[in-house]
Every structure is written in C-alpha cells, then in structure tokens.
Design an enzyme around this catalytic site. Structure first.
Site, short mmCIF file in Angstrom:
data_model
loop_
_atom_site.label_atom_id
_atom_site.label_comp_id
_atom_site.label_asym_id
_atom_site.label_seq_id
_atom_site.Cartn_x
_atom_site.Cartn_y
_atom_site.Cartn_z
N LYS B 79 1.09 -1.30 0.05
CA LYS B 79 0.22 0.09 -0.15
C LYS B 79 0.53 1.36 -0.18
O LYS B 79 2.10 1.42 0.82
CB LYS B 79 -1.02 -0.28 1.57
CG LYS B 79 -1.64 0.63 1.81
CD LYS B 79 -3.16 0.86 2.96
CE LYS B 79 -3.77 2.06 2.53
NZ LYS B 79 -5.08 2.35 3.53
N SER B 154 -9.50 2.07 2.76
CA SER B 154 -8.45 2.99 1.64
C SER B 154 -8.04 1.81 0.99
O SER B 154 -7.17 2.69 -0.38
CB SER B 154 -7.71 3.96 3.04
OG SER B 154 -6.99 3.22 3.51
N SER B 178 -10.11 -0.31 7.00
CA SER B 178 -9.33 -0.04 5.89
C SER B 178 -8.27 -1.00 5.09
O SER B 178 -8.42 -1.36 3.93
CB SER B 178 -8.22 1.13 6.07
OG SER B 178 -8.64 2.41 5.83
#
Lengths: 483, 488
Positions: B79, B154, B178
C-alpha cells in the site's frame, strides 16, 4: 503630573534550559553546537512522512535530577502533548511538549538580594523539544532552515509570579543558572542559547491583590539584558497607566541597542495551539525506584552545602552563600580548607571571595581556569597562619604564583627572601635604629601625637621591606617608648 | 503457470523451494498481469520492473543457497502508505506525488528481510481517508468483480490487486476498517492486528492511536504467514508492544468444536442489507455445523463508535498532516508572495477535498473551548466501547458479524454524502477504537453477484484464534478461491 501611586512590580520567569544529553529528546541525532547546518538532522528531526518519536531516557533523568534539586514533586505519570502551530523551523507542524501534566511540580529556589533572602516557588518544569532555526541572511531574499537544533531536549522551568524587582529576577535567574550547572543537566552557555529566559512582567498599585495585565519579554539571553529589559518594561508600564492608558497583554522583545522593549504580537494574534496528548508517545512513568537511583547519583546540593559551611566551618550565611554560588567555587574552597585546616575557614573564605575573585574578574577567567591552584592558595594561608609572612607579603606571594613565578608559597618566600623577621634580637636592633634616626617622631609621640607612633612602625617595616613581624615591631616600640 | 496465480503462499513457497518456478519467473508472471489488467483497475500506481526483477534475482540466490524463508521469492504489493526506499511513496496524494522515500518502513524492511519481492505500490484513498478509493489523487481503483463499483477503501488498491490476481499478497493499513472493508468488497481475507503488534514506523500516519498495518491475501492461512513476518516489537515505535514472538499460524488446524461465537445484537439490526444478512447467516450456520455455538452479546455503546471515531481520527490527522507544509519535501504551490500564502496555497492545492474536510473537523474539535466537548468526550466514549468488548468476551471466544452493511456500491453512490460514506465502516470502527484485532473473510455473494465479507473480531492478541476460526471455515467452503471473470 504628580505621582501619587506607589507601584509594585510582579515578575514571573520561564526559563528554557538545554539539557546535556548526548542525543536529541526524540531521536538519535547529536545535539553538539556549531555543526554545519542540517548535518545533525535525521529522518525523525526533519519529520519525514512515517517517522515516530522515541523518548530519550537521559532527558528524563535530567528532569528527575532537577526535580530533586528544587525539592519538587516528580510526577509518577506525566504526558507529552502536541503544541500545534506552523513555522518553517518546526518540521512536524507541532512541538512535543508537556501541557496538562508536567514531569516536575512545585519546589523552589533560595535567592539572595544584598542581605535579604527569599524563596522563589516554582510552578512546574516540563520536558519539551526545541525548534530549528530560520536563517534570514545570506539567502538572497529567501529563508534558510537549519534543523540541527530541532529536537534538542529542553527543560522549561516556570516560577510563580513572586519576584518583585529586576534585581530579584536576576538573582533567581543566576541561582537557577548555577543550579542547573551544579547538577550537571545544562552547560549554562547563554551565548549559545543553552539557557534563556522569558520574563512575565506586570505592575499594580501597592496593596492591590489582583495582578495587573502582564507582558512577556522573550528570549533574554544575558543577566544584564534581563535587568535592563525588566527595568525599561516596568517604567513603560507605569507611564502607560499613569497617562491613562491600559496595558494590553502582549509578547515583547528587548532590543539591546536601544535598551527598549517592543511589542512582537498582541493577545489577538495569539495562537490556539490545540494541545492534545501525543498519541505517538506513551505516558511517561517514573517509579520511586528510578527516582532513588537518580538521587543516589546527585552531588551535594548548594543549599545543603551552604548549611554545612555555616555549621561546620562557622561561616556567615553571606559567606556560605557566596562560596556555594557555583560548584567549582565551592569545590575550590573545600580543597583550600582541607589543606589549610578548618581553623583557617574565615581567612580561606576571605581569600577565595576577595583576592581570588577579584583577580579572576580582572583576567576575565572562570575559577576552573584559575592559574593559582587551591593547593597553592592553601600554602599561602598556612604561611600567614604560622607567621612566616604577613598579609601584605601574602598578596605578593599570591601575585607571584598567579603569574607562574614559583611553584608554591614556600618556594616564592624562599626565592624572594620574604620570610618574616621574627627574631626578637634582630627586631630590637632595628627598632633602636629607627628610634635613633627619627627623633622628631619620637618627640611628637611623647607630646601626645598618636599618629607619630604609626610613622615609626611604618619606618621599621620599610627598613625590612615589610618582612618584620608587624606585631612584634609594635610591641617593642611601645616598650621602648615607655608606653 | 496459470495455476500459480491462484496458489496459496504455501504452494508458491513449495514451488519455489522445489525449483518448479524461480522468483524471477514468478515476478515476471505477475508483472505481466499487472501490465495487462492494471490499466482499467488502477490498483498499482507505481511499478518498476527492473527494481522488482533485481529483488527477485536476489531471492533466487537466497533460495539457491538454502538461506531463504517460507516467503522468499514470493511477490507482494505495498500500500502506498508504507515508505519504501527508492520508490515513490505518495499516500495517494498530490502532496507526496513527487516524494521518493529515503528509508523503508519497518513492515517493508521485515518483509524484504524475509525475501519477499516488491511488485510495486498500491493505490489508496488519499492519506487513507475514504471507504471507496475515490479520494485518491491518482484516480479511483475499480472493483475487479464489477468495474463500475468501488473496491472499498482505503486499502482499495491492495484489495483489487489481489482479487484480480495481480499479486498474491499485499500490505494494508486499517484505521477504521481500511483493511477489512475492501477485503469484504473484493472477496478477500484481510487482518487488522491488535494495536501495537505491527510497527507503525514508516507507515504514514493518519490517526496514530488507531492506525495498524496488516496483511491482505486470499486466505487466512496466507495472512498467518504474512503476519508472522510483519509483526514484532520495534524500538522506533513507542506504541509497539514488546511481546514474545508468536507463530500466528500455530492454531490453524484446531477443530472448532466448542467455539463460542458472540453475535452483537447491535451489528444485526437495521442498516444491514438483506443480501449481506443472508450470506452472513449462512456462514454462521456453517460455523454451527463445524461445532461452534452462537449466542447474542451486547455492545451497548457501539452506536457511538462512528461519532467518536470522526472526532478522534480527524483530530489526530489534523496534527499528523501538519508536516506536509511544502517546506522540506512534497508539493509546494508554484506561486506565493509570503510564508502564509506558501502554506495556504501548498496545502489548499496539495490536499484533496476529503483530506481538507477532516483537517478542518480535527482542527475544530481540538480548538480552545471545544476540546472538552469533543475530543475529551470522544476519548471517554472510546473507553466505554473497549469496556463493552471486555464484557462481551467474557461470554464468547470471538465476535462475528458483517464487515460492511452492503456489497460494493457504484462509483459516486456515496461520495456526495460524507455521512453515508462514513457509515460504510459502522461495523469495523469500534474494533480500532478498542485496539482489538479484526478480520474479514469472504462468505458468499450478494446483489449483482458481488462478494460479501464476514467479520471476525478477536480478543486482544487473539490473532492466532481468529486465524484458526477463519481457516477452518475456509477449509469447509470455497468462497475465498473464487476469482473475478474479467481477469481470467
């Protein structure tokens, strides 16, 4: 206009003492002064994305030492908070400080102004990090940022508003300055910014309970400027009020060139720092065991040492306070006394506080750099005590040793032939000579002129270049003159 | 080779160990798939074939000398919130669109030390603020199951990339859901560890007291392997916990007979879509078949979790994001007349709307005169929420419920209404507030044949238990093996 009101000055001080740790308070960077810009700033100091602070234990030890030295409460649990504001030399956009729960609470310091003693209470002392520096020169209209100082550990020490004159404020600042060096937590270097004060100053009519509105003078980095700045500020505030204006809360700066304070920002421009506990740091927990460990490593504190000097050596409170004004001076004095003996405490104190202090002052030296060692001074004092030399000759021996002319008092006395003449026969012969050569003075003395006697003593001392024992000379003269 | 894209990490490990495939071949396989399938999905936002292959070659050398670990040679994506040395680390923001990190996050360091090969950096909501991956400066990520739908957020890039088999595994972070919500919306398994188990060093902070990194993969077994490599005490993170090393996969094969599953009545009320409810109910029935019992528990304060979260998280974020000021790195406005203008323009231009909204909320709740009513009150609620869980765990071993109230929704469906968007995380947020570990695993399909996620909440440090509970279910079902049609 006529001045009818008597004004009382109210001062509180906030001091930032830079702690003598090896590394920064929340990162492993060095805190040494004077490095090339930004070479002592690592990822944490420049606040790269993702970095986190880790508390330096050494900084906490400094805070504990201070708390113990001022008789304060050391919080078993204190909290680091973020103080949020934007400035280019504040890389994270917040300063990590302590807000609601500081590490040190209460305590205080004894100060002395002339003969008056006073105890100044502390409100608190808390740990925080320093910001970097903005450099406004040499960048052609742009600003340079040096983050070497960012993250340097500071102890902010806050007093109650208890000082009532600039002299008291300076006395407090000096006592604090000596103390932080005494316990080894701060080098006290004011030029390099290791010890800097902010003064909160207000005035009120004598007898009024409520405080007046205060203005804060920022960044006073010498005791002289502190005195000047407070004196100017006090006068300015009194004038404002007496001319019918009111004081507005403000932050002011002192300009040493003009000797004046000027407003930097008013209350309206004050930041809302949005303090909140820093979620990156756990609460700081200090166990009684940790405090005991730090305590056992503390040197004897100045107040305790002062007491001991009074009780054990019979020194006056004033002498004891003066001798314990710095750890170096106290240590010097103790070495002198160890060699010269306790019975010489008073003369030793006089020598250290008098001739030695004056001579250091003249050469602009600190006591640690004195060319005359404590051992040498003790030698001089011993020779006075055993009547080998007079006080007057002792000053010459002192000067000779100061300038490196001889290795100790005995060597100087020997080399210069300054040994006091104590042989009664020799002095008697000398006195006879003096009496014979100064018949006029003898007559004057017999006619009742006391001064003439002193002249005769002077003549005898002069003839031996000061070496005759003055007491013996006096006694013999009196005897011969049938007094 | 094509079966490799559906292989478990253990299978990949075995293939690498027996030289059925090399790390370079494996990396190339996934790099080629990224080239082919990523453009519409927009899951990867930074790739560097040469850098990846160099890492793969090093992994092959390690494997050849027998110095590898179980993860050596297995590719993964990070990420873009994790700082990766030499790679752009943007956090999904224009503010850091030009930022190349000079250091590795602890998680990146640990996975690299295990020998994993970085395929690239994965798209995300800007600064991890979002539940749909629509707030990224680099554009939205599309859901591989239906490209007209969001992947969740996210960690939407991580979820989409694994679902599309562009990578076998990815890192994610979870501040309010997330990891778990995008895992649910993309049909994956994702785990948010107990707060403090994974170091936050080098993970760009959103809300420091809630953020926690974790693994995302196809199965619980994969997640256990990844977590073993990611977890551990780190002296550079003061909130990292010093605990003995654990094998999070140690209990995977334990049977579930006697397992007590708590079902919070607050998670099964109004708000959950019927299709999600049906899939979750079916999963619970499966668990009962496996020998578990289910019983109601109460989390009376869970209704306060969304409001408390939207005070605490923005408060911390408003401060954490202050460092992005255009002074030392990152975006700086091209034109300004003074310092204040440099700050305001750089931040106004560099941050997107959702980030600015949260900075404003956070600034407001910390302001003088409002702190007690908002921030302090929210912190008190937080303690109540944690206390609810302590009570609930006296009656059960794990808590279960839906991960998200709905399956993946269409782009734009919630982006105009922040409150609707915030409610996407209604079941996941309380876990972060309490610091508990949580997981999402696929449990079927709902409307429009979109995946549904089952949430497991474990007790503090109950990762091994959660993974056991998830793995046993995955042995009995095959939802986690399903793959979207469009990327076959």
């Amino acid at each position: 206009m006529t001045r009818t009101t008597q004004w009382e000055v109210v001062i509180g001080l906030e001091t930032h003492a830079q702690l003598q740790t090896k590394s920064k308070i929340f990162s492993g960077s060095s805190i040494a002064f004077g490095a090339e810009p930004n070479v002592q700033a690592n990822a944490v100091d420049i606040a790269l994305p993702g970095v986190l602070p880790v508390l330096n234990r050494e900084a906490v030890v400094c805070a504990i030492k201070f708390g113990l030295a001022v008789g304060a409460t050391i919080a078993p649990r204190s909290v680091f908070a973020r103080k949020n504001y934007f400035y280019p030399d504040l890389p994270k956009g917040y300063q990590i400080s302590q807000f609601e729960i500081p590490v040190v609470l209460g305590g205080g310091l004894h100060i002395r102004v002339g003969e008056a003693e006073k105890f100044v209470h502390l409100t608190r002392a808390h740990l925080e990090e320093d910001a970097g520096k903005s450099l406004h020169e040499d960048f052609h209209g742009r600003t340079g940022i040096d983050l070497n100082r960012a993250g340097t550990p500071l102890l902010e020490i806050v007093t109650e508003p208890e000082m009532r004159s600039s002299a008291e404020a300076v006395a407090y600042a000096k006592a604090l300055h000596a103390l932080v060096q005494w316990i080894g937590i701060c080098d006290g270097n004011m030029q390099e910014g290791s010890f800097r004060c902010d003064a909160n100053v207000s005035v009120r009519p004598m007898g009024q309970k409520e405080f007046g509105t205060r203005r804060e003078i920022k960044n006073l980095n010498s005791f002289r400027f502190m005195q000047q700045a407070i004196d100017f500020e006090v006068q300015w505030q009194i004038n404002e009020i007496e001319e019918g204006r009111s004081i507005q809360q403000a932050t002011v700066l002192f300009d040493p060139d003009t000797g004046e304070t000027r407003s930097m920002r008013s209350k309206e421009d004050a930041h809302d720092y949005r303090y909140f506990p820093d979620p990156d740091l756990l609460p700081l927990e200090i166990t009684p065991g940790w405090i005991d460990e730090v305590k056992s490593g503390l040197p004897e504190l100045p107040q305790a040492m002062k007491q001991r000097f009074e009780t054990d050596y019979g020194l006056s409170s004033y002498d004891a306070a003066t001798l314990t004004a710095s750890r170096e001076m106290a240590a010097y004095f103790e070495v002198v006394l160890a060699l010269a003996g306790r019975e010489n405490a008073k003369p030793a104190a006089n020598w250290v506080m008098g001739d030695l202090a004056a001579r250091l002052n003249k050469d602009g030296l600190e006591i640690a750099a004195a060319p005359l060692s404590a051992q040498q001074l003790a030698g001089i004092i011993c020779r006075i005590a055993d009547n080998t030399i007079s006080n007057k000759i002792a000053r010459d021996v002192f000067e000779a040793l100061w300038t490196g002319d001889g290795k100790d008092a005995d060597a100087v006395i020997e080399a210069k032939g300054w040994k006091q003449i104590t042989d009664t026969g020799a002095i008697e012969a000398l006195v006879d000579e003096v009496l014979a050569a100064n018949q006029k003075s003898v007559e004057e003395y017999r006619a009742g002129k006391e001064k003439a006697f002193n002249a005769l003593v002077g003549q005898a001392m002069k003839a031996t270049r000061g070496k005759a024992n003055p007491q013996q000379v006096t006694d013999l003269l009196k005897k011969k003159l049938g007094a | 080779m094509s079966d490799l894209i559906n292989s478990s990490l253990r299978e990949l490990s075995a293939a690498l160990a027996t030289k059925k495939v090399s790390a370079v071949e494996l990396a190339t396989l996934f790099l080629d798939r990224i080239e082919k399938f990523n453009p519409p999905l927009n899951a990867f936002i930074t790739t560097d074939r040469e850098r990846t292959l160099a890492q793969a070659r090093t992994a092959d050398e390690r494997l050849n000398t027998g110095a590898g670990t179980q993860l050596t040679g297995i590719p993964l994506g990070h990420k873009d919130i994790f700082c990766t040395k030499g790679w752009r680390t943007s956090c999904g923001s224009q503010m850091l669109a030009n930022f190349v990190s000079p250091y590795d996050a602890n998680v990146v360091e640990k996975l690299a030390a295990a020998g994993m090969v970085t395929l690239g950096k994965l798209n995300m909501d800007e600064f991890a603020m979002g539940s749909s991956n629509e707030t990224s400066y680099f554009g939205p990520v599309r859901n591989p199951w239906d490209v007209s739908c969001v992947p969740g957020g996210s960690s939407g890039g991580s979820a989409a990339a694994i679902a599309a088999r562009l990578t076998p595994a990815a890192t994610g972070t979870d501040t309010g859901g997330s990891i778990r919500q995008p895992a649910a919306l993309c049909g994956l398994t994702g785990l948010k560890p107990t707060y403090g188990v994974v170091s936050r060093y080098g993970m760009i902070a959103f809300a420091s007291s809630l953020d926690q990194g974790g693994p995302m993969a196809k199965s619980a077994e994969d997640c256990a392997l990844l977590l073993n490599a990611m977890a551990g005490f780190d002296t550079r993170d003061s909130t990292s916990l010093e605990r003995p090393t654990e094998d999070y996969g140690r209990d995977l094969e334990k049977p579930l007979a006697g397992l007590k599953i708590g079902l919070p009545k607050e998670f099964f009320g109004v708000g959950m879509d019927a299709d999600v409810r049906a899939a979750v109910d079916a999963a619970l029935a499966e668990y009962r078949k496996l020998g578990a019992t289910t019983g109601e528990v109460q989390l009376p304060n869970s209704g306060l979790s969304v409001p408390a979260y939207y005070v605490i998280a923005p408060a911390e974020a408003s401060s954490n994001l202050s460092r992005f000021d255009g002074v030392r790195y990152g975006y700086r406005a091209p034109e300004y007349n003074d310092l204040t203008e440099m700050y305001s323009r750089s931040r106004a231009q560099g941050f997107g709307a959702e980030v600015k909204r949260r900075i404003l909320i956070g600034t407001y709740v910390l302001s003088h005169g409002y702190y007690d009513a908002y921030y302090l009150k929210a912190q008190k609620i937080r303690r109540l929420i944690a206390a609810d869980f302590v009570e609930a765990f006296k009656q059960c071993d794990v808590i279960m419920g839906p991960t998200s109230p709905s399956v993946a929704f269409a782009f734009g469906a919630k982006s105009a209404d922040p409150v609707q968007m915030y409610l996407s995380d209604i079941y996941t947020i309380s876990t972060n507030l309490a610091g508990l570990p949580g997981m999402s695993l696929p449990c079927g399909f709902g409307n429009n044949n979109m995946p549904v996620g089952l949430q497991i909440i474990g007790n503090w440090f109950g990762e091994a238990k959660m993974l056991n509970v998830a793995h046993q279910y995955q042995k009995a079902t095959d939802w986690h093996t399903r793959m979207p049609e469009g990327v076959k």
